[in-house]
Design an enzyme around this catalytic site. Sequence first.
Site, mmCIF file in Angstrom:
data_model
loop_
_atom_site.group_PDB
_atom_site.id
_atom_site.type_symbol
_atom_site.label_atom_id
_atom_site.label_comp_id
_atom_site.label_asym_id
_atom_site.label_seq_id
_atom_site.Cartn_x
_atom_site.Cartn_y
_atom_site.Cartn_z
ATOM 1 N N TYR A 57 0.826 -1.218 0.000
ATOM 2 C CA TYR A 57 0.000 0.000 0.000
ATOM 3 C C TYR A 57 0.859 1.267 0.000
ATOM 4 C CZ TYR A 57 -4.600 -2.089 0.871
ATOM 5 O OH TYR A 57 -5.791 -2.753 0.753
ATOM 6 N N LYS A 109 3.503 -15.038 2.009
ATOM 7 C CA LYS A 109 3.829 -15.889 0.866
ATOM 8 C C LYS A 109 5.353 -16.045 0.840
ATOM 9 C CE LYS A 109 1.635 -16.901 -2.535
ATOM 10 N NZ LYS A 109 1.211 -18.263 -2.979
ATOM 11 N N ASP A 151 -2.402 -18.069 0.655
ATOM 12 C CA ASP A 151 -3.418 -18.698 -0.212
ATOM 13 C C ASP A 151 -4.022 -19.917 0.486
ATOM 14 O OD1 ASP A 151 -0.951 -19.975 -0.447
ATOM 15 O OD2 ASP A 151 -1.082 -20.314 -2.611
ATOM 16 N N ASP A 165 -6.347 -7.277 4.120
ATOM 17 C CA ASP A 165 -7.518 -6.671 3.488
ATOM 18 C C ASP A 165 -8.408 -7.760 2.888
ATOM 19 O OD1 ASP A 165 -9.120 -4.554 2.483
ATOM 20 O OD2 ASP A 165 -8.159 -4.760 0.531
ATOM 21 N N ASP A 202 -12.257 -9.387 4.451
ATOM 22 C CA ASP A 202 -13.543 -9.394 3.743
ATOM 23 C C ASP A 202 -14.080 -10.826 3.673
ATOM 24 O OD1 ASP A 202 -13.467 -6.626 3.196
ATOM 25 O OD2 ASP A 202 -14.260 -6.917 1.168
HETATM 26 C C1 IPM Z 1 -10.702 1.809 1.136
HETATM 27 C C2 IPM Z 1 -9.427 1.051 1.196
HETATM 28 C C3 IPM Z 1 -8.270 2.024 1.284
HETATM 29 C C4 IPM Z 1 -9.357 0.067 2.358
HETATM 30 C C5 IPM Z 1 -8.100 -0.773 2.233
HETATM 31 O O1 IPM Z 1 -7.799 -1.315 1.155
HETATM 32 O O2 IPM Z 1 -7.393 -0.860 3.225
HETATM 33 C C6 IPM Z 1 -10.519 -0.869 2.586
HETATM 34 O O3 IPM Z 1 -10.640 -1.848 1.620
HETATM 35 C C7 IPM Z 1 -10.403 -1.493 3.951
HETATM 36 O O4 IPM Z 1 -10.506 -2.719 4.061
HETATM 37 O O5 IPM Z 1 -10.233 -0.766 4.933
HETATM 38 MG MG MG Z 2 -10.992 -3.799 2.423
#
Ligand code: IPM
Ligand code: MG
Length: 368
Positions: free
Chosen positions: A142, A192, A225, A249, A253
Amino acid sequence: MANPSILILAGDGIGPEVMAEVKKIIGWFGTKRGIAFDVTEDLVGGCAYDAHGTPLTDATMAKAQEVDAVLLGAVGGPKYDVLDFSVKPERGLLRLRKEMDLFSNLRPAQCFDALADFSSLKKDVVAGLDIVIVRELTSGVYFGEPRGIFTEGNERVGINTQRYTESEIARVARSAFELARRRNNKVCSMEKANVMESGILWRQVVQEVHDKEYPDVELSHMYADAGAMQLCRWPKQFDVIVTDNLFGDLLSDMAAMLTGSLGMLPSASLGQPMANGRPKALYEPVHGSAPDIAGQGKANPIACVLSFAMALRYSFDLGDEAARVEKAVEKVLADGVRTADLMGPEGGKPVTTSQMGDAIIAALDASL
Ligand SMILES: CC(C)[C@H](C(=O)O)[C@@H](O)C(=O)O
Ligand SMILES: [Mg+2]
Ligand SMILES: NC(=O)c1ccc[n+]([C@@H]2O[C@H](COP(=O)([O-])OP(=O)(O)OC[C@H]3O[C@@H](n4cnc5c(N)ncnc54)[C@H](O)[C@@H]3O)[C@@H](O)[C@H]2O)c1
């Protein structure tokens, strides 16, 4: 003594909608528990760009550095997709994380009993699930240099750089081990190391920190993975997962869906201790601005509400009050209150964002 201070940055899309429900709860604490906060509000993301031509002004950044906790809704949206990368809404959030040095991002994935049937996985796989992903938040791909879109010969090349220093890995590893000691003494580190030098260093440093400082904690390593696969196959094998910025990240999710919805996952981004001994901190739901449902009263506010509960615990030393909020959420879910994301097509009539907030307030009232 001054009240504890909060800066609210509700942001874009459903950000202000879910934050409105947190504001109700903050108000409830003032009137019903005598716990008052000094709350200020400001802009971040696309709304800040619209007002000021930047996703985060220096003045807002300075305020964020001063308060006891920042609460953030969400940033971004299709309207801003055409913007230059330097002023995209997401850059405002990244600047906050970087300049506040919020290196340890706790993303707990907890499956409430009432939602175990609803998760996309089988009930026995998720029932009772309670894990935390510790995501490194201020480095990695990032932020690594070089980055950008360049021209090489007669074509363009997009470059991002995965870069980790030893000390960046060590400090997030320590925060994961400390958390594990307060939980079930078990950490799984994911990278990884089979294909990336940064992954090799990550594995070495996590192991070294473990051996020198936390030999009592059970440590395992997994390629990210395979870790993603194991997280879907049998997530209860994990307790604390520590991983880098990008893998964290993605994995968080995914972990959200184990709990039923992305609208359920809160987070705390923690940095170094401030003068008051509490960590510098920003709290935000894991989800984004959800442009597909924004402005329709459909958003689930629970991730944002649970993020505020994390603020009560980590920034204000109010663990019992945090548990009160978490139990209120548990109760409304047990009572069958559901926003649309927590229902299948046959599920009946969902409640609105605001009705979910009101139900949580009623459950808080009932807890007194
Ligand atoms: C919006 C974006 C910068 C952020 C990230 O990738 O960290 C989001 O996806 C998160 O999970 O906080
Ligand atoms: Mg995210
Ligand atoms: N922390 C943040 O501010 C943050 C996090 C992720 C994405 N984003 C940004 O948000 C924008 C949209 O991204 P995206 O669509 O990939 O991800 P998203 O998280 O906004 O939405 C993904 C899906 O989940 C649903 N969803 C998300 N939160 C929900 C909630 N609380 N209640 C009910 N449903 C919910 C959405 O409706 C959508 O279908 C992008 O600009 C992205 O960069 C911001």
